[in-house]
Design an enzyme around this catalytic site. Structure first.
Site, PDB file in Angstrom:
ATOM      1  CG  HIS A  28      44.741  35.829  40.138  1.00  0.00           C
ATOM      2  ND1 HIS A  28      43.837  36.601  40.844  1.00  0.00           N
ATOM      3  CD2 HIS A  28      44.027  35.331  39.083  1.00  0.00           C
ATOM      4  CE1 HIS A  28      42.665  36.588  40.234  1.00  0.00           C
ATOM      5  NE2 HIS A  28      42.751  35.822  39.174  1.00  0.00           N
ATOM      6  CG  ASN A  76      38.786  31.721  34.971  1.00  0.00           C
ATOM      7  OD1 ASN A  76      39.403  32.383  35.799  1.00  0.00           O
ATOM      8  ND2 ASN A  76      38.777  32.022  33.698  1.00  0.00           N
ATOM      9  CG  ASP A 101      43.800  37.929  43.867  1.00  0.00           C
ATOM     10  OD1 ASP A 101      43.244  36.825  43.986  1.00  0.00           O
ATOM     11  OD2 ASP A 101      43.763  38.576  42.808  1.00  0.00           O
ATOM     12  CG  ASN A 122      37.298  35.616  36.214  1.00  0.00           C
ATOM     13  OD1 ASN A 122      36.215  36.193  36.073  1.00  0.00           O
ATOM     14  ND2 ASN A 122      38.316  35.828  35.402  1.00  0.00           N
TER      15      ASN A 122
END
Length: 197
Positions: A28, A76, A101, A122
């Site tokens: 991520h 997020n 990513d 997100n």
């Protein structure tokens, strides 16, 4: 895709990731990896900027000022950092490149695009919500997909396998090579070069 988007210079490059040593090597954080390498290659230095909820670097590339941002809000809530900085410096959405990513691309692939959905990412979801538009540039670093939707959050928060990491690093290097085209707004040329690899 309107011509004026193609010509816009990129004034802000945002790398997406999660802060903290435990996240550093996870899939991520591909956006952070790419931005760190860009900063290293072009001698930019990151400093904590609380009002922008992130680490900020500024410098010149081809006579043009460029800002680099690594939100420290966790993935997020990435949009909070992006919109705070964009409003302060009066940066338009089409002058922003977000590096992230991408599950829908295999390791070894990197693609540039303008706009589009968030694909369940997100970080992108929050940036779209905060900016109120999808019309910003994305540099998508392929990390592959675990195959099962239920496995996605586990997958992105783990390091890539060794052979995947080699491919990801190669794709990120090719994306670094087109950065001198991206920043001055020669995005069509950058796409052609990057996507033909």
């Amino acid at each position: 895709m309107a011509g004026f988007f193609i010509m816009s210079e990129i004034r802000l490059i945002v790398g997406l990731g999660n802060p903290g040593a435990e996240h550093e090597s996870t899939r991520h954080n591909a956006g952070f990896w790419w931005l760190d390498e860009f900063a290293h290659e072009h001698s930019f230095t990151f400093r904590a900027e609380n009002k922008f909820h992130g680490l900020l670097a500024r410098g010149q590339m081809h006579g043009q000022e460029v800002l680099l941002l690594k939100p420290q809000t966790f993935m997020n809530h990435s949009g909070r950092a992006v919109v705070a900085l964009a409003l302060y410096y009066k940066i338009l959405p089409n002058e922003i490149l977000v590096v992230h990513d991408e599950l829908d691309l295999p390791p070894g692939s990197a693609k540039l695009k303008l706009g589009g959905g968030h694909g369940g990412h997100n970080g992108l979801k929050d940036i779209i919500a905060h900016l109120g538009t999808k019309d910003f540039w994305r540099l998508r670093i392929g990390i592959g997909h675990p195959g099962e939707r239920s496995e996605v959050s586990n997958f992105v928060l783990k390091p890539a396998r060794k052979e995947e990491q080699v491919l990801i690093d190669e794709a990120m290097q090719r994306a670094q090579e087109v950065a001198p085209l991206i920043v001055p707004g020669k995005l069509e040329a950058a796409m052609l070069k990057l996507h033909s690899n």
